[in-house]
Design a protein around this motif. Structure first.
Motif, PDB file in Angstrom:
ATOM      1  N   ALA A 173     -17.748  83.355  86.617  1.00 39.86           N
ATOM      2  CA  ALA A 173     -17.957  81.907  86.713  1.00 39.86           C
ATOM      3  C   ALA A 173     -19.374  81.598  87.185  1.00 39.86           C
ATOM      4  O   ALA A 173     -20.028  80.680  86.692  1.00 39.86           O
ATOM      5  CB  ALA A 173     -16.941  81.289  87.673  1.00 39.86           C
ATOM      6  N   LYS A 174     -19.862  82.394  88.149  1.00 40.41           N
ATOM      7  CA  LYS A 174     -21.224  82.201  88.653  1.00 40.41           C
ATOM      8  C   LYS A 174     -22.251  82.464  87.546  1.00 40.41           C
ATOM      9  O   LYS A 174     -23.238  81.743  87.417  1.00 40.41           O
ATOM     10  CB  LYS A 174     -21.487  83.129  89.837  1.00 40.41           C
ATOM     11  CG  LYS A 174     -20.768  82.722  91.114  1.00 40.41           C
ATOM     12  CD  LYS A 174     -21.090  83.689  92.240  1.00 40.41           C
ATOM     13  CE  LYS A 174     -20.389  83.277  93.536  1.00 40.41           C
ATOM     14  NZ  LYS A 174     -20.672  84.219  94.640  1.00 40.41           N
ATOM     15  N   ALA A 175     -22.024  83.511  86.774  1.00 40.05           N
ATOM     16  CA  ALA A 175     -22.952  83.845  85.690  1.00 40.05           C
ATOM     17  C   ALA A 175     -22.963  82.746  84.634  1.00 40.05           C
ATOM     18  O   ALA A 175     -24.015  82.379  84.111  1.00 40.05           O
ATOM     19  CB  ALA A 175     -22.561  85.175  85.063  1.00 40.05           C
ATOM     20  N   SER A 176     -21.781  82.211  84.332  1.00 40.18           N
ATOM     21  CA  SER A 176     -21.693  81.136  83.343  1.00 40.18           C
ATOM     22  C   SER A 176     -22.446  79.898  83.817  1.00 40.18           C
ATOM     23  O   SER A 176     -23.180  79.260  83.049  1.00 40.18           O
ATOM     24  CB  SER A 176     -20.226  80.779  83.095  1.00 40.18           C
ATOM     25  OG  SER A 176     -20.111  79.719  82.181  1.00 40.18           O
ATOM     26  N   LYS A 177     -22.280  79.583  85.102  1.00 46.04           N
ATOM     27  CA  LYS A 177     -22.975  78.419  85.657  1.00 46.04           C
ATOM     28  C   LYS A 177     -24.486  78.646  85.655  1.00 46.04           C
ATOM     29  O   LYS A 177     -25.275  77.727  85.402  1.00 46.04           O
ATOM     30  CB  LYS A 177     -22.499  78.135  87.076  1.00 46.04           C
ATOM     31  CG  LYS A 177     -23.132  76.872  87.684  1.00 46.04           C
ATOM     32  CD  LYS A 177     -22.589  76.591  89.067  1.00 46.04           C
ATOM     33  CE  LYS A 177     -23.146  75.273  89.601  1.00 46.04           C
ATOM     34  NZ  LYS A 177     -24.614  75.232  89.629  1.00 46.04           N
ATOM     35  N   ARG A 182     -29.822  77.229  83.675  1.00 49.16           N
ATOM     36  CA  ARG A 182     -31.102  77.581  83.049  1.00 49.16           C
ATOM     37  C   ARG A 182     -31.359  76.724  81.815  1.00 49.16           C
ATOM     38  O   ARG A 182     -32.479  76.265  81.582  1.00 49.16           O
ATOM     39  CB  ARG A 182     -31.129  79.068  82.682  1.00 49.16           C
ATOM     40  CG  ARG A 182     -31.331  79.996  83.864  1.00 49.16           C
ATOM     41  CD  ARG A 182     -31.765  81.384  83.410  1.00 49.16           C
ATOM     42  NE  ARG A 182     -30.761  82.034  82.585  1.00 49.16           N
ATOM     43  CZ  ARG A 182     -29.759  82.765  83.061  1.00 49.16           C
ATOM     44  NH1 ARG A 182     -29.623  82.929  84.369  1.00 49.16           N
ATOM     45  NH2 ARG A 182     -28.897  83.341  82.245  1.00 49.16           N
ATOM     46  N   VAL A 183     -30.306  76.507  81.019  1.00 49.45           N
ATOM     47  CA  VAL A 183     -30.453  75.675  79.823  1.00 49.45           C
ATOM     48  C   VAL A 183     -30.826  74.250  80.212  1.00 49.45           C
ATOM     49  O   VAL A 183     -31.755  73.653  79.661  1.00 49.45           O
ATOM     50  CB  VAL A 183     -29.149  75.679  78.990  1.00 49.45           C
ATOM     51  CG1 VAL A 183     -29.247  74.661  77.854  1.00 49.45           C
ATOM     52  CG2 VAL A 183     -28.876  77.057  78.425  1.00 49.45           C
ATOM     53  N   GLU A 188     -34.815  69.866  80.775  1.00 46.70           N
ATOM     54  CA  GLU A 188     -35.442  68.838  81.608  1.00 46.70           C
ATOM     55  C   GLU A 188     -36.947  69.046  81.711  1.00 46.70           C
ATOM     56  O   GLU A 188     -37.717  68.095  81.836  1.00 46.70           O
ATOM     57  CB  GLU A 188     -34.816  68.829  83.006  1.00 46.70           C
ATOM     58  CG  GLU A 188     -33.483  68.125  83.074  1.00 46.70           C
ATOM     59  CD  GLU A 188     -33.565  66.672  82.652  1.00 46.70           C
ATOM     60  OE1 GLU A 188     -34.453  65.957  83.138  1.00 46.70           O
ATOM     61  OE2 GLU A 188     -32.759  66.258  81.798  1.00 46.70           O
ATOM     62  N   SER A 189     -37.406  70.313  81.648  1.00 44.47           N
ATOM     63  CA  SER A 189     -38.836  70.592  81.777  1.00 44.47           C
ATOM     64  C   SER A 189     -39.639  70.078  80.582  1.00 44.47           C
ATOM     65  O   SER A 189     -40.846  69.861  80.690  1.00 44.47           O
ATOM     66  CB  SER A 189     -39.073  72.113  81.937  1.00 44.47           C
ATOM     67  OG  SER A 189     -38.924  72.797  80.705  1.00 44.47           O
ATOM     68  N   VAL A 190     -38.968  69.903  79.434  1.00 46.53           N
ATOM     69  CA  VAL A 190     -39.682  69.397  78.254  1.00 46.53           C
ATOM     70  C   VAL A 190     -39.385  67.925  77.983  1.00 46.53           C
ATOM     71  O   VAL A 190     -39.851  67.367  76.987  1.00 46.53           O
ATOM     72  CB  VAL A 190     -39.341  70.239  76.989  1.00 46.53           C
ATOM     73  CG1 VAL A 190     -39.840  71.660  77.157  1.00 46.53           C
ATOM     74  CG2 VAL A 190     -37.848  70.212  76.683  1.00 46.53           C
ATOM     75  N   ILE A 217     -47.120  73.538  74.021  1.00 47.13           N
ATOM     76  CA  ILE A 217     -45.816  73.636  74.684  1.00 47.13           C
ATOM     77  C   ILE A 217     -44.870  74.386  73.750  1.00 47.13           C
ATOM     78  O   ILE A 217     -44.688  74.001  72.597  1.00 47.13           O
ATOM     79  CB  ILE A 217     -45.262  72.239  75.007  1.00 47.13           C
ATOM     80  CG1 ILE A 217     -46.193  71.535  76.007  1.00 47.13           C
ATOM     81  CG2 ILE A 217     -43.845  72.324  75.558  1.00 47.13           C
ATOM     82  CD1 ILE A 217     -45.879  70.081  76.206  1.00 47.13           C
ATOM     83  N   THR A 218     -44.288  75.447  74.228  1.00 45.48           N
ATOM     84  CA  THR A 218     -43.454  76.296  73.387  1.00 45.48           C
ATOM     85  C   THR A 218     -41.965  76.003  73.564  1.00 45.48           C
ATOM     86  O   THR A 218     -41.559  75.330  74.513  1.00 45.48           O
ATOM     87  CB  THR A 218     -43.698  77.784  73.703  1.00 45.48           C
ATOM     88  OG1 THR A 218     -43.340  78.042  75.071  1.00 45.48           O
ATOM     89  CG2 THR A 218     -45.170  78.136  73.491  1.00 45.48           C
ATOM     90  N   THR A 219     -41.187  76.539  72.661  1.00 47.54           N
ATOM     91  CA  THR A 219     -39.736  76.434  72.772  1.00 47.54           C
ATOM     92  C   THR A 219     -39.258  77.374  73.877  1.00 47.54           C
ATOM     93  O   THR A 219     -40.052  78.110  74.470  1.00 47.54           O
ATOM     94  CB  THR A 219     -39.057  76.823  71.442  1.00 47.54           C
ATOM     95  OG1 THR A 219     -39.343  78.211  71.182  1.00 47.54           O
ATOM     96  CG2 THR A 219     -39.577  75.982  70.300  1.00 47.54           C
ATOM     97  N   SER A 220     -37.976  77.400  74.118  1.00 47.82           N
ATOM     98  CA  SER A 220     -37.426  78.252  75.178  1.00 47.82           C
ATOM     99  C   SER A 220     -37.689  79.729  74.918  1.00 47.82           C
ATOM    100  O   SER A 220     -37.719  80.540  75.839  1.00 47.82           O
ATOM    101  CB  SER A 220     -35.921  78.013  75.318  1.00 47.82           C
ATOM    102  OG  SER A 220     -35.256  78.303  74.092  1.00 47.82           O
TER     103      SER A 220
END
Length: 241
Positions: A173-177, A182-183, A188-190, A217-220
């Protein structure tokens, strides 16, 4: 353009040291405020930059406290590029407004206290929607993988491997969150660069993609933008033409 001038103190906030060093987000904020100052007769008498989380009240941030002190000393108004640079907390913004702290927001320079409070509440709700859309996007990716889409299968395999590392349900669950966070964080950064490209005249998805590529500015994944990628991100973060 107004003929009345007022003194303002520019305040910028980025959420990570990486953003602070690279200028990602900071450059966009400066452009917002510079444009608004030119259009509204603001004279910038000071500039402060914090690299902190938006969850921290501005008076508890090192440079934020200095910015507030200069405003009180010179009777200037604090100005931020967007409301979330001041705070992501409706409570913090409402408290500043209740304490008669006078501030300006470059993207809505004519907004009054009631409108700022309302926009803060709506922004908080939108962030909740974004988190929900991120979960839905990951679910859609899984659905495409189930349908045989090769790229989606590969992506799901990487995510599954990461999720299975911890074995226990809690760790999965922690890894999924962490993946969802990160996504959301990258999207939000772009947000500001995409918004600026639209404000500069981008009227099609490809024009926005060309604008982002022109800014470096690049993609992810570090590549160049396409119209499809722009469309997906704009939908996820709620941006429209």
């Amino acid at each position: 353009m107004t003929t009345n001038t007022i003194d303002v103190v520019s305040y910028y906030r980025v959420s990570s040291q990486g953003q602070g060093e690279s200028g990602l987000g900071l450059e966009a904020q400066r452009e917002y405020i510079t444009r608004a100052a030119q259009q509204n007769g603001w004279i910038i008498i000071g500039e402060f930059v914090d690299v902190v989380s938006g969850k921290l009240a501005i008076e508890d941030r090192p440079e934020g406290a200095k910015a507030l002190a200069l405003c009180k000393q010179t009777k200037a108004k604090l100005v931020v590029a967007k409301l979330d640079r001041l705070s992501r907390s409706v409570h913090h913004i409402a408290r500043l407004l209740d304490e008669t702290m006078d501030f300006k927001v470059a993207t809505m320079p004519q907004a009054d206290k009631f409108q700022l409070h309302l926009f803060a509440a709506l922004a908080e709700q939108e962030r909740s929607f974004i988190a929900s859309r991120t979960r839905e996007a990951l679910a859609a990716l899984q659905a495409r993988a189930d349908g045989g889409d090769v790229q989606s299968v590969e992506k799901i395999a990487r995510r599954t491997a990461a999720l299975e590392k911890g074995r226990t349900p809690t760790n999965r669950a922690k890894a999924s969150k962490a993946i969802q966070d990160r996504v959301s964080s990258w999207q939000e950064s772009v947000r500001d660069p995409i918004d600026l490209c639209i404000r500069k005249g981008g009227r099609t998805l490809q024009q926005v993609a060309d604008c982002l590529n022109g800014k470096g500015i690049t993609t992810s994944r570090g590549g160049e933008w396409s119209s499809i990628q722009v469309s997906r991100v704009m939908k996820n973060i709620g941006l429209q033409f």
